[in-house]
Motif scaffolding. Structure first.
Motif, mmCIF file in Angstrom:
data_model
loop_
_atom_site.group_PDB
_atom_site.id
_atom_site.type_symbol
_atom_site.label_atom_id
_atom_site.label_comp_id
_atom_site.label_asym_id
_atom_site.label_seq_id
_atom_site.Cartn_x
_atom_site.Cartn_y
_atom_site.Cartn_z
ATOM 1 N N VAL A 175 1.079 -1.188 -0.242
ATOM 2 C CA VAL A 175 -0.230 -0.354 -0.131
ATOM 3 C C VAL A 175 1.112 0.919 -0.383
ATOM 4 N N THR A 176 0.274 1.978 -1.059
ATOM 5 C CA THR A 176 1.481 3.700 -1.169
ATOM 6 C C THR A 176 0.474 4.600 -1.301
ATOM 7 N N ALA A 177 1.104 5.380 0.084
ATOM 8 C CA ALA A 177 0.036 6.648 0.347
ATOM 9 C C ALA A 177 0.825 7.791 0.832
ATOM 10 N N THR A 178 0.587 9.442 0.678
ATOM 11 C CA THR A 178 0.915 10.031 1.304
ATOM 12 C C THR A 178 0.239 10.479 2.769
ATOM 13 N N CYS A 179 1.430 10.880 3.039
ATOM 14 C CA CYS A 179 0.974 10.915 4.791
ATOM 15 C C CYS A 179 0.719 12.721 4.946
ATOM 16 N N ASP A 180 -0.341 12.962 5.460
ATOM 17 C CA ASP A 180 -0.672 14.319 5.048
ATOM 18 C C ASP A 180 0.190 15.128 6.290
ATOM 19 N N ARG A 181 0.708 14.369 7.501
ATOM 20 C CA ARG A 181 2.018 15.075 8.520
ATOM 21 C C ARG A 181 2.749 15.583 8.032
ATOM 22 N N ARG A 182 3.291 14.856 6.841
ATOM 23 C CA ARG A 182 4.990 14.799 6.349
ATOM 24 C C ARG A 182 5.365 16.371 5.293
ATOM 25 N N GLU A 183 6.599 17.021 6.041
ATOM 26 C CA GLU A 183 6.668 17.632 5.567
ATOM 27 C C GLU A 183 7.203 18.195 4.035
ATOM 28 N N ARG A 184 7.547 17.432 3.360
ATOM 29 C CA ARG A 184 8.727 16.911 2.602
ATOM 30 C C ARG A 184 6.903 16.188 1.420
ATOM 31 N N ARG A 234 0.547 6.349 14.779
ATOM 32 C CA ARG A 234 -0.020 5.020 14.119
ATOM 33 C C ARG A 234 -1.567 5.335 13.264
ATOM 34 N N VAL A 235 -0.973 4.515 12.191
ATOM 35 C CA VAL A 235 -2.178 4.850 10.856
ATOM 36 C C VAL A 235 -2.793 3.091 10.894
ATOM 37 N N ALA A 236 -3.595 2.917 10.173
ATOM 38 C CA ALA A 236 -4.765 1.697 9.625
ATOM 39 C C ALA A 236 -4.154 0.913 8.589
ATOM 40 N N VAL A 237 -4.085 0.599 7.926
ATOM 41 C CA VAL A 237 -2.959 0.282 6.752
ATOM 42 C C VAL A 237 -4.159 -0.983 6.168
ATOM 43 N N ASP A 238 -4.780 -0.383 5.347
ATOM 44 C CA ASP A 238 -6.037 -1.092 4.924
ATOM 45 C C ASP A 238 -5.992 -1.339 3.301
ATOM 46 N N PRO A 239 -5.371 -2.627 2.525
ATOM 47 C CA PRO A 239 -5.256 -2.938 1.569
ATOM 48 C C PRO A 239 -5.893 -3.080 0.157
ATOM 49 N N VAL A 245 -4.274 4.537 3.806
ATOM 50 C CA VAL A 245 -3.244 4.887 5.597
ATOM 51 C C VAL A 245 -3.911 5.919 6.087
ATOM 52 N N LEU A 246 -4.400 5.496 6.783
ATOM 53 C CA LEU A 246 -5.465 6.635 7.967
ATOM 54 C C LEU A 246 -4.402 6.622 9.161
ATOM 55 N N HIS A 247 -4.393 7.922 9.459
ATOM 56 C CA HIS A 247 -4.116 8.217 10.622
ATOM 57 C C HIS A 247 -4.723 8.030 12.031
ATOM 58 N N VAL A 248 -4.637 7.214 12.751
ATOM 59 C CA VAL A 248 -5.435 6.571 14.440
ATOM 60 C C VAL A 248 -4.961 7.385 15.686
ATOM 61 N N GLU A 249 -5.915 8.307 16.035
ATOM 62 C CA GLU A 249 -5.333 7.782 17.919
ATOM 63 C C GLU A 249 -5.285 7.388 18.594
#
Length: 53
Positions: free
Chosen positions: A4-13, A37-42, A47-51
């Protein structure tokens, strides 16, 4: 095992994060960019960040 490939919305680059060897039912992993922590759903290819408490 799915990839699974995704972007991190908290990524600065720019760029993407790739998770390999993901369980077919999905799983929780650590985001290599922000450390959260992220939930990875193939199935959905998401890829969703979880609290966590």
């Amino acid at each position: 095992m799915p990839v699974v490939t995704a972007t991190c919305d908290r990524r600065e680059r720019p760029g993407k994060v790739t998770f390999t060897g993901v369980d077919a039912d999905g799983e929780l992993r650590d985001c290599p960019d922000c450390g959260g922590r992220v939930a990875v759903d193939p199935d959905a290819g998401e890829v969703l960040h979880v609290e966590t408490e």
